[in-house]
Design an enzyme around this catalytic site. Structure first.
Site, PDB file in Angstrom:
ATOM      1  N   GLU A  76      -5.362  -4.846  10.683  1.00  0.00           N
ATOM      2  CA  GLU A  76      -4.331  -3.830  10.866  1.00  0.00           C
ATOM      3  C   GLU A  76      -4.578  -3.073  12.168  1.00  0.00           C
ATOM      4  O   GLU A  76      -5.351  -2.117  12.193  1.00  0.00           O
ATOM      5  CB  GLU A  76      -4.350  -2.846   9.695  1.00  0.00           C
ATOM      6  N   ASN A 117       0.881  -1.174   0.000  1.00  0.00           N
ATOM      7  CA  ASN A 117       0.000   0.000   0.000  1.00  0.00           C
ATOM      8  C   ASN A 117       0.915   1.219   0.000  1.00  0.00           C
ATOM      9  O   ASN A 117       1.511   1.553   1.009  1.00  0.00           O
ATOM     10  CB  ASN A 117      -0.883  -0.038   1.255  1.00  0.00           C
ATOM     11  N   TRP A 118       1.033   1.865  -1.145  1.00  0.00           N
ATOM     12  CA  TRP A 118       2.012   2.955  -1.275  1.00  0.00           C
ATOM     13  C   TRP A 118       1.547   4.256  -0.623  1.00  0.00           C
ATOM     14  O   TRP A 118       2.296   5.210  -0.547  1.00  0.00           O
ATOM     15  CB  TRP A 118       2.310   3.228  -2.747  1.00  0.00           C
ATOM     16  N   LYS A 119       0.286   4.313  -0.232  1.00  0.00           N
ATOM     17  CA  LYS A 119      -0.271   5.540   0.354  1.00  0.00           C
ATOM     18  C   LYS A 119      -0.015   6.730  -0.588  1.00  0.00           C
ATOM     19  O   LYS A 119      -0.112   6.565  -1.803  1.00  0.00           O
ATOM     20  CB  LYS A 119       0.304   5.760   1.749  1.00  0.00           C
ATOM     21  N   GLY A 151       2.901  -0.952   4.205  1.00  0.00           N
ATOM     22  CA  GLY A 151       3.053   0.441   3.803  1.00  0.00           C
ATOM     23  C   GLY A 151       4.523   0.763   3.569  1.00  0.00           C
ATOM     24  O   GLY A 151       5.091   0.462   2.514  1.00  0.00           O
ATOM     25  N   GLY A 152       5.144   1.349   4.569  1.00  0.00           N
ATOM     26  CA  GLY A 152       6.515   1.867   4.471  1.00  0.00           C
ATOM     27  C   GLY A 152       7.511   0.934   3.800  1.00  0.00           C
ATOM     28  O   GLY A 152       8.252   1.345   2.897  1.00  0.00           O
TER      29      GLY A 152
HETATM   30  P1  PGA Z   1       2.991   0.321   7.551  1.00  0.00           P
HETATM   31  O1  PGA Z   1       1.519   0.526   6.954  1.00  0.00           O
HETATM   32  O2  PGA Z   1       3.507  -0.991   6.977  1.00  0.00           O
HETATM   33  O3  PGA Z   1       3.787   1.506   7.094  1.00  0.00           O
HETATM   34  O4  PGA Z   1       2.846   0.230   9.032  1.00  0.00           O
HETATM   35  C1  PGA Z   1       0.641  -0.557   6.809  1.00  0.00           C
HETATM   36  C2  PGA Z   1      -0.651  -0.080   6.206  1.00  0.00           C
HETATM   37  O5  PGA Z   1      -1.064   1.046   6.500  1.00  0.00           O
HETATM   38  O6  PGA Z   1      -1.287  -0.800   5.429  1.00  0.00           O
END
Ligand code: PGA
Length: 249
Positions: free
Chosen positions: A167, A9-11, A234-235
């Site tokens: 999550e 999930n690249w946000k 995400g990150g």
């Molecule tokens: P993160 O994000 O891996 O940066 O904690 C996970 C997500 O929001 O799906």
């Protein structure tokens, strides 16, 4: 057996140009991967070019949200029909950042989920408790309320097009991940809920991803848990080496 699904999930990161260069690099690294599903969810603006760059790849393309209507006077929004036309096949719904910053509710997620399914797309439905909720011991109640709301009116036949992501809000982007045992426990609770609400067969087939500070250093232990079928990342999904390591957990 449930095929593991690793999703990035690249946000709100990467321009269309950066996104294409990135997925080309990823594609070259992950050509041999067949025993797990790999999915990237770029910002919507990059979906058409990313989908084109990956048209002969085993890496799939998804989006981070979609509206409950296919068109209309909804400034700033995108419909599942549009995202599908752009090349997305999976839509993340109910991400905690949408819940937190964009007033997303279970009722809206439910409407969005129905429209995603109507468009023949797959959904990743996110649930998870806040730190305060975990500390006051109401995690299961919170997850149950979210599941009830999000899955209201969703039929048994639709479950094949749905992935659930657990999550915990307190673990997202904080570097604080749930222990594999903590995550497994909630995953088992979620699966039990589906067994009761639908049936055991559907619950056994359902894939449940864990998300929240998943990184190359902890994915192996998480994926070793019997109830964890993948990761929503995400990150650590934003760098090619790191995402490759996650996919090859
Ligand atoms: P993160 O994000 O891996 O940066 O904690 C996970 C997500 O929001 O799906």
């Amino acid at each position: 057996m449930r095929k593991p699904v690793i999703a990035g999930n690249w946000k709100m990161y990467k321009s269309p140009k950066e996104a294409v260069a990135f997925v080309r690099e990823l594609d070259a690294k992950l050509k041999d991967v067949k025993d797990r599903e790999v999915l990237v969810c770029p910002p919507a603006l990059a979906i058409p070019s990313v989908a084109e760059a990956l048209s002969f790849s085993n890496i799939q393309v998804g989006a981070q949200d979609a509206h409950w209507e296919n068109e209309g006077a909804y400034t700033g929004n995108l419909s599942p029909a549009m995202l599908k036309a752009a090349g997305a096949k999976t839509i993340i719904l109910g991400h905690s950042e949408k819940r937190q910053y964009d007033a997303e509710t279970d009722e809206r997620i439910n409407r969005k989920l129905k429209n995603v399914l109507k468009n023949g797309l797959r959904a990743i439905v996110c649930v998870g408790e806040t730190l305060k909720e975990r500390e006051t011991g109401v995690t299961e109640g919170v997850i149950e309320t979210q599941l009830k709301g999000c899955f209201s009116g969703i039929g048994l036949g639709d479950l094949a097009s749905i992935i659930v992501a657990y999550e915990p809000v307190w673990a997202i982007g904080t570097g604080k991940n749930a222990t594999p045992e903590q995550a497994n426990e909630v995953h088992a609770f979620i699966r039990k809920w589906f067994a009761t609400r639908y049936n055991q067969e559907a619950a056994t087939a359902l894939r449940i991803q864990y998300g929240g500070s998943v990184k190359p250093e902890n994915i192996k232990q998480l994926m070793a848990q019997p109830e964890i079928d993948g990761a929503l990342v995400g990150g650590a999904s934003l760098k090619a080496d790191s995402f490759e390591a996650l996919v090859r957990f």
